[in-house]
Design an enzyme around this catalytic site. Sequence first.
Site, PDB file in Angstrom:
ATOM      1  N   GLY A  93       0.779  -1.233   0.000  1.00  0.00           N
ATOM      2  CA  GLY A  93       0.000   0.000   0.000  1.00  0.00           C
ATOM      3  C   GLY A  93       0.808   1.278   0.000  1.00  0.00           C
ATOM      4  O   GLY A  93       0.318   2.313   0.447  1.00  0.00           O
ATOM      5  N   SER A  94       2.012   1.232  -0.555  1.00  0.00           N
ATOM      6  CA  SER A  94       2.831   2.450  -0.525  1.00  0.00           C
ATOM      7  C   SER A  94       2.235   3.545  -1.411  1.00  0.00           C
ATOM      8  O   SER A  94       2.384   4.736  -1.115  1.00  0.00           O
ATOM      9  CB  SER A  94       4.276   2.156  -0.928  1.00  0.00           C
ATOM     10  OG  SER A  94       4.373   1.806  -2.290  1.00  0.00           O
ATOM     11  N   ARG A 125      -9.329 -13.122 -10.546  1.00  0.00           N
ATOM     12  CA  ARG A 125     -10.469 -12.211 -10.645  1.00  0.00           C
ATOM     13  C   ARG A 125     -11.403 -12.510  -9.492  1.00  0.00           C
ATOM     14  O   ARG A 125     -11.131 -13.405  -8.695  1.00  0.00           O
ATOM     15  CB  ARG A 125     -11.189 -12.390 -11.977  1.00  0.00           C
ATOM     16  CG  ARG A 125     -11.846 -13.773 -12.136  1.00  0.00           C
ATOM     17  CD  ARG A 125     -12.523 -13.863 -13.492  1.00  0.00           C
ATOM     18  NE  ARG A 125     -13.066 -15.162 -13.802  1.00  0.00           N
ATOM     19  CZ  ARG A 125     -14.345 -15.502 -13.659  1.00  0.00           C
ATOM     20  NH1 ARG A 125     -15.206 -14.645 -13.118  1.00  0.00           N
ATOM     21  NH2 ARG A 125     -14.771 -16.691 -14.011  1.00  0.00           N
ATOM     22  N   ARG A 157      -5.821  -8.406  -9.056  1.00  0.00           N
ATOM     23  CA  ARG A 157      -6.789  -9.181  -9.837  1.00  0.00           C
ATOM     24  C   ARG A 157      -7.318  -8.356 -11.001  1.00  0.00           C
ATOM     25  O   ARG A 157      -7.319  -7.123 -10.929  1.00  0.00           O
ATOM     26  CB  ARG A 157      -7.976  -9.615  -8.962  1.00  0.00           C
ATOM     27  CG  ARG A 157      -7.602 -10.621  -7.886  1.00  0.00           C
ATOM     28  CD  ARG A 157      -8.804 -10.907  -7.009  1.00  0.00           C
ATOM     29  NE  ARG A 157      -8.414 -11.623  -5.810  1.00  0.00           N
ATOM     30  CZ  ARG A 157      -8.696 -12.906  -5.558  1.00  0.00           C
ATOM     31  NH1 ARG A 157      -9.388 -13.609  -6.426  1.00  0.00           N
ATOM     32  NH2 ARG A 157      -8.301 -13.471  -4.434  1.00  0.00           N
ATOM     33  N   ASN A 195      -5.788   2.771 -12.377  1.00  0.00           N
ATOM     34  CA  ASN A 195      -4.762   1.843 -11.898  1.00  0.00           C
ATOM     35  C   ASN A 195      -3.393   2.449 -12.136  1.00  0.00           C
ATOM     36  O   ASN A 195      -3.215   3.284 -13.020  1.00  0.00           O
ATOM     37  CB  ASN A 195      -4.882   0.517 -12.667  1.00  0.00           C
ATOM     38  CG  ASN A 195      -3.875  -0.517 -12.207  1.00  0.00           C
ATOM     39  OD1 ASN A 195      -3.702  -0.729 -11.002  1.00  0.00           O
ATOM     40  ND2 ASN A 195      -3.196  -1.152 -13.139  1.00  0.00           N
ATOM     41  N   HIS A 213       0.551   1.157 -12.966  1.00  0.00           N
ATOM     42  CA  HIS A 213       1.283  -0.025 -13.432  1.00  0.00           C
ATOM     43  C   HIS A 213       2.774   0.311 -13.554  1.00  0.00           C
ATOM     44  O   HIS A 213       3.116   1.375 -14.083  1.00  0.00           O
ATOM     45  CB  HIS A 213       0.722  -0.469 -14.790  1.00  0.00           C
ATOM     46  CG  HIS A 213       1.406  -1.679 -15.325  1.00  0.00           C
ATOM     47  ND1 HIS A 213       1.116  -2.953 -14.877  1.00  0.00           N
ATOM     48  CD2 HIS A 213       2.407  -1.819 -16.230  1.00  0.00           C
ATOM     49  CE1 HIS A 213       1.899  -3.816 -15.506  1.00  0.00           C
ATOM     50  NE2 HIS A 213       2.696  -3.159 -16.326  1.00  0.00           N
TER      51      HIS A 213
HETATM   52  C1  GRF Z   1       3.139  -1.034  -7.676  1.00  0.00           C
HETATM   53  O1  GRF Z   1       4.381  -1.332  -8.263  1.00  0.00           O
HETATM   54  C2  GRF Z   1       2.093  -0.814  -8.711  1.00  0.00           C
HETATM   55  O2  GRF Z   1       2.593  -0.235  -9.881  1.00  0.00           O
HETATM   56  C3  GRF Z   1       1.617  -2.191  -9.001  1.00  0.00           C
HETATM   57  O3  GRF Z   1       1.631  -2.846  -7.757  1.00  0.00           O
HETATM   58  C4  GRF Z   1       2.570  -2.202  -6.900  1.00  0.00           C
HETATM   59  C5  GRF Z   1       1.838  -1.757  -5.674  1.00  0.00           C
HETATM   60  O4  GRF Z   1       2.687  -1.272  -4.687  1.00  0.00           O
HETATM   61  N1  GRF Z   1       0.311  -2.160  -9.616  1.00  0.00           N
HETATM   62  P1  GRF Z   1       2.105  -0.690  -3.334  1.00  0.00           P
HETATM   63  O5  GRF Z   1       1.220  -1.758  -2.699  1.00  0.00           O
HETATM   64  O6  GRF Z   1       1.337   0.554  -3.662  1.00  0.00           O
HETATM   65  O7  GRF Z   1       3.308  -0.408  -2.495  1.00  0.00           O
END
Ligand code: GRF
Length: 201
Positions: free
Chosen positions: A20-21, A73, A101, A117, A119
């Site tokens: 959850g960073s 999912r 998911r 989202n 990525h």
């Molecule tokens: C991040 O690298 C994000 O791009 C990907 O999953 C990771 C989540 O990191 N979708 P965090 O849980 O927010 O630290």
Amino acid sequence: MHHPRAMKRLKIGVLGSGKGSNFRAILAEISAGRLAADPVLVMSDVASAGILDLGRLAGIPTHLIVESAFRTRLSPGVEQGVVDRLREAGADLVVLAGYMRLVKPVLLDAFPRRVINIHPSLLPAFPGLEAWRQALDAGVLTTGCTVHFVDAGMDTGEIIARAEVPVLPGDTAESLHARIQVEEHRIYPAVVARFASGELP
Ligand code: GRF
């Protein structure tokens, strides 16, 4: 009390499966008064996910999504339950922050152009899992991160923002991912702010 600059604040529902960073970065921008948004619900499909602890610490309602039939999912009924909770909480925007998911039409149709989202690659390059490792293995000199609208595909929705990150000599998967996350934590709150200001969608 009348506040001359009072504006309707954006209500966000957050879904994540990990530490959850990115959610922490969003909370920090809110605390600093730079983001006119309020998380109204944090949900995770992983009981031990740090993102649930962050939500609890921040005094935000949290919910564990229990899915027993699928790993990639949610069953339609379970996803409908997620939609119901988001609606009850009054969420305007659904923020996927490390949610692992695929999202299906049950949620997407309930929040059209309201699911985003982040990525860890420069999409459309390297969709899917461990995109930073894919970039390292491919030998590219530049990778990065992308915020996009979510559609039914895997990391295929319309791109909202991207940031470039160099791949450096000697990089490991971990060092590269850490460098990408610094940029994630900058661009994700910035994109949420664009929704809060009404510039998006
Ligand atoms: C991040 O690298 C994000 O791009 C990907 O999953 C990771 C989540 O990191 N979708 P965090 O849980 O927010 O630290």
